[in-house]
Design a protein around this motif. Structure first.
Motif, PDB file in Angstrom:
ATOM      1  N   GLY A 297       0.812  -1.099   0.032  1.00 57.21           N
ATOM      2  CA  GLY A 297      -0.004  -0.045   0.046  1.00 57.21           C
ATOM      3  C   GLY A 297       0.688   1.362   0.105  1.00 57.21           C
ATOM      4  O   GLY A 297       0.250   2.353  -0.028  1.00 57.21           O
ATOM      5  N   TYR A 298       2.145   1.128   0.152  1.00 57.69           N
ATOM      6  CA  TYR A 298       2.998   2.214   0.002  1.00 57.69           C
ATOM      7  C   TYR A 298       4.090   1.903  -0.968  1.00 57.69           C
ATOM      8  O   TYR A 298       4.581   0.811  -1.312  1.00 57.69           O
ATOM      9  CB  TYR A 298       3.668   2.546   1.508  1.00 57.69           C
ATOM     10  CG  TYR A 298       2.732   2.982   2.469  1.00 57.69           C
ATOM     11  CD1 TYR A 298       2.729   4.129   2.750  1.00 57.69           C
ATOM     12  CD2 TYR A 298       2.078   2.021   2.930  1.00 57.69           C
ATOM     13  CE1 TYR A 298       1.744   4.676   3.845  1.00 57.69           C
ATOM     14  CE2 TYR A 298       1.045   2.337   3.989  1.00 57.69           C
ATOM     15  CZ  TYR A 298       1.057   3.507   4.365  1.00 57.69           C
ATOM     16  OH  TYR A 298       0.040   4.204   5.363  1.00 57.69           O
ATOM     17  N   PHE A 299       4.769   2.978  -1.540  1.00 58.43           N
ATOM     18  CA  PHE A 299       5.899   3.139  -2.213  1.00 58.43           C
ATOM     19  C   PHE A 299       7.121   3.869  -2.029  1.00 58.43           C
ATOM     20  O   PHE A 299       6.785   5.085  -1.253  1.00 58.43           O
ATOM     21  CB  PHE A 299       5.553   3.420  -3.953  1.00 58.43           C
ATOM     22  CG  PHE A 299       5.057   4.615  -4.020  1.00 58.43           C
ATOM     23  CD1 PHE A 299       5.795   5.637  -4.334  1.00 58.43           C
ATOM     24  CD2 PHE A 299       3.879   5.167  -3.632  1.00 58.43           C
ATOM     25  CE1 PHE A 299       5.728   7.141  -4.591  1.00 58.43           C
ATOM     26  CE2 PHE A 299       3.319   6.218  -3.657  1.00 58.43           C
ATOM     27  CZ  PHE A 299       4.240   7.473  -4.253  1.00 58.43           C
ATOM     28  N   GLY A 300       8.425   3.819  -2.195  1.00 57.43           N
ATOM     29  CA  GLY A 300       9.364   4.423  -1.767  1.00 57.43           C
ATOM     30  C   GLY A 300       9.740   5.370  -2.645  1.00 57.43           C
ATOM     31  O   GLY A 300       9.897   5.339  -3.765  1.00 57.43           O
ATOM     32  N   VAL A 301      10.232   6.593  -2.003  1.00 60.53           N
ATOM     33  CA  VAL A 301      10.596   7.817  -2.914  1.00 60.53           C
ATOM     34  C   VAL A 301      11.806   8.370  -2.000  1.00 60.53           C
ATOM     35  O   VAL A 301      11.859   8.436  -0.828  1.00 60.53           O
ATOM     36  CB  VAL A 301       9.507   9.107  -2.774  1.00 60.53           C
ATOM     37  CG1 VAL A 301      10.180  10.206  -3.417  1.00 60.53           C
ATOM     38  CG2 VAL A 301       8.213   8.459  -3.494  1.00 60.53           C
ATOM     39  N   ARG A 302      13.189   8.403  -2.938  1.00 61.01           N
ATOM     40  CA  ARG A 302      14.217   8.810  -2.294  1.00 61.01           C
ATOM     41  C   ARG A 302      14.389  10.204  -2.759  1.00 61.01           C
ATOM     42  O   ARG A 302      14.238  10.654  -3.851  1.00 61.01           O
ATOM     43  CB  ARG A 302      15.250   7.787  -3.050  1.00 61.01           C
ATOM     44  CG  ARG A 302      15.189   6.344  -2.800  1.00 61.01           C
ATOM     45  CD  ARG A 302      16.807   5.782  -2.941  1.00 61.01           C
ATOM     46  NE  ARG A 302      16.519   4.186  -2.981  1.00 61.01           N
ATOM     47  CZ  ARG A 302      17.038   3.558  -1.817  1.00 61.01           C
ATOM     48  NH1 ARG A 302      17.290   4.465  -0.806  1.00 61.01           N
ATOM     49  NH2 ARG A 302      16.787   2.380  -1.555  1.00 61.01           N
ATOM     50  N   GLY A 303      14.896  10.705  -1.301  1.00 63.79           N
ATOM     51  CA  GLY A 303      15.150  12.141  -1.298  1.00 63.79           C
ATOM     52  C   GLY A 303      16.573  12.850  -1.015  1.00 63.79           C
ATOM     53  O   GLY A 303      17.368  11.799  -0.498  1.00 63.79           O
ATOM     54  N   GLN A 304      17.038  13.858  -1.120  1.00 66.52           N
ATOM     55  CA  GLN A 304      18.395  14.103  -0.829  1.00 66.52           C
ATOM     56  C   GLN A 304      18.747  14.032   0.745  1.00 66.52           C
ATOM     57  O   GLN A 304      19.666  13.862   1.190  1.00 66.52           O
ATOM     58  CB  GLN A 304      18.465  15.570  -1.409  1.00 66.52           C
ATOM     59  CG  GLN A 304      18.287  15.991  -2.657  1.00 66.52           C
ATOM     60  CD  GLN A 304      18.574  17.289  -2.985  1.00 66.52           C
ATOM     61  OE1 GLN A 304      19.004  18.089  -2.480  1.00 66.52           O
ATOM     62  NE2 GLN A 304      18.905  17.536  -4.511  1.00 66.52           N
ATOM     63  N   GLU A 305      17.620  14.273   1.461  1.00 62.19           N
ATOM     64  CA  GLU A 305      17.751  14.116   2.923  1.00 62.19           C
ATOM     65  C   GLU A 305      17.049  12.923   3.641  1.00 62.19           C
ATOM     66  O   GLU A 305      17.852  12.314   4.438  1.00 62.19           O
ATOM     67  CB  GLU A 305      17.286  15.526   3.658  1.00 62.19           C
ATOM     68  CG  GLU A 305      17.862  16.678   3.208  1.00 62.19           C
ATOM     69  CD  GLU A 305      17.501  18.018   3.896  1.00 62.19           C
ATOM     70  OE1 GLU A 305      16.488  17.854   4.858  1.00 62.19           O
ATOM     71  OE2 GLU A 305      18.120  19.140   3.645  1.00 62.19           O
ATOM     72  N   VAL A 306      15.908  12.602   3.167  1.00 67.34           N
ATOM     73  CA  VAL A 306      15.080  11.610   3.544  1.00 67.34           C
ATOM     74  C   VAL A 306      14.428  10.729   2.740  1.00 67.34           C
ATOM     75  O   VAL A 306      14.058  11.494   1.663  1.00 67.34           O
ATOM     76  CB  VAL A 306      13.979  12.205   4.704  1.00 67.34           C
ATOM     77  CG1 VAL A 306      13.245  10.815   5.483  1.00 67.34           C
ATOM     78  CG2 VAL A 306      14.783  12.897   5.872  1.00 67.34           C
ATOM     79  N   ASN A 307      14.640   9.509   2.735  1.00 62.45           N
ATOM     80  CA  ASN A 307      13.764   8.544   1.984  1.00 62.45           C
ATOM     81  C   ASN A 307      12.400   8.255   2.555  1.00 62.45           C
ATOM     82  O   ASN A 307      12.448   7.565   3.931  1.00 62.45           O
ATOM     83  CB  ASN A 307      14.436   7.149   1.533  1.00 62.45           C
ATOM     84  CG  ASN A 307      16.064   7.692   0.888  1.00 62.45           C
ATOM     85  OD1 ASN A 307      16.180   8.477   0.076  1.00 62.45           O
ATOM     86  ND2 ASN A 307      16.825   6.756   1.457  1.00 62.45           N
ATOM     87  N   ARG A 308      11.266   8.627   1.813  1.00 59.68           N
ATOM     88  CA  ARG A 308       9.948   8.250   2.545  1.00 59.68           C
ATOM     89  C   ARG A 308       9.230   7.241   1.954  1.00 59.68           C
ATOM     90  O   ARG A 308       9.418   6.925   0.708  1.00 59.68           O
ATOM     91  CB  ARG A 308       9.293   9.571   2.633  1.00 59.68           C
ATOM     92  CG  ARG A 308      10.073  10.917   3.561  1.00 59.68           C
ATOM     93  CD  ARG A 308       9.225  11.961   3.483  1.00 59.68           C
ATOM     94  NE  ARG A 308       9.934  12.930   4.095  1.00 59.68           N
ATOM     95  CZ  ARG A 308       9.710  13.175   5.270  1.00 59.68           C
ATOM     96  NH1 ARG A 308       9.155  12.288   6.177  1.00 59.68           N
ATOM     97  NH2 ARG A 308      10.345  14.264   6.093  1.00 59.68           N
TER      98      ARG A 308
END
Length: 233
Positions: free
Chosen positions: A76-87
């Protein structure tokens, strides 16, 4: 004199312990007593910052929310990588599992999956597959193929009536779509007039029947008797 001195030492010790208590609170137990993978974790809200390559998953219960660091986002969720936090971000309302916000992998009940979207009904040109809850594109059949050799009981020789078959397959190039399409076929009767090895031709007449008939000269009465020889001089 000793009593005020002891009181003074207790106050000093309490002041020294305040930063330690705050640090313990900052790296406290968090959600379910687990701060594994956290950089910053608190008792009230769990993890707020994760180590590299981990995803921050926010679990909400009523008005409260807790953070947890995970290697893979839950269903029900998918990962999004960011510069500071992966959510971990939530999929759409009709999507059970997704690759991204715009591409669903599995839909919730009573919704059909079609090209990454969850639909209540399949669009025109497609058919609903109840077993997989997907919208399958209708088959585009190609031309009929050539007729197969005429056979009878697995043999292509002899003297009998046999069957020949031809098929009509899906004309689309996609292998997955073509595999789901039904292959049409048709058969028809055909004559077999070819001798098998070691057998004579059933259509060939015997040598006796093929011998030329002798010419017979009929007499004047036409009774088919031979004419008598001419008298000798």
């Amino acid at each position: 004199m000793r009593a005020p001195l002891c009181l003074l030492l207790l106050v000093a010790h309490a002041v020294d312990m305040l930063p330690l208590n705050r640090r313990k609170k900052q790296v406290g137990t968090g959600l379910g007593g687990n701060c594994t993978g956290c950089v910053i974790c608190s008792e009230e809200n769990g993890c707020s910052t994760c180590q590299q390559r981990l995803f921050l998953f926010i679990h909400r219960e009523g008005i409260r929310q807790y953070g947890k660091c995970v290697h893979d986002c839950p269903p029900g969720y998918f990962g999004v990588r960011g510069q500071e936090v992966n959510r971990c971000k939530k999929c759409g309302a009709t999507c059970e599992s997704c690759f991204s916000q715009d591409f669903c992998i599995q839909c919730k009940r009573r919704f059909y999956l079609y090209k990454g979207k969850c639909l209540s009904t399949c669009p025109p040109g497609t058919a609903a597959q109840q077993s997989t809850w997907e919208c399958q594109e209708e088959c585009e059949l190609g031309p009929w193929g050539s007729w197969s050799p005429c056979t009878h009981n697995g043999k292509t020789c002899g003297s009998a009536w046999g069957l020949e078959t031809r098929v009509r397959e899906a004309g689309r190039a996609g292998r997955e779509e073509a595999a789901a399409c039904q292959v049409l076929s048709e058969s028809r009767q055909c004559p077999i007039r070819r001798p098998c090895p070691g057998e004579s031709n059933p259509n060939q007449k015997s040598g006796r029947d093929r011998r030329p008939r002798k010419d017979r000269k009929l007499d004047g009465r036409g009774e088919g008797r031979p004419r008598p020889p001419s008298p000798q001089p």
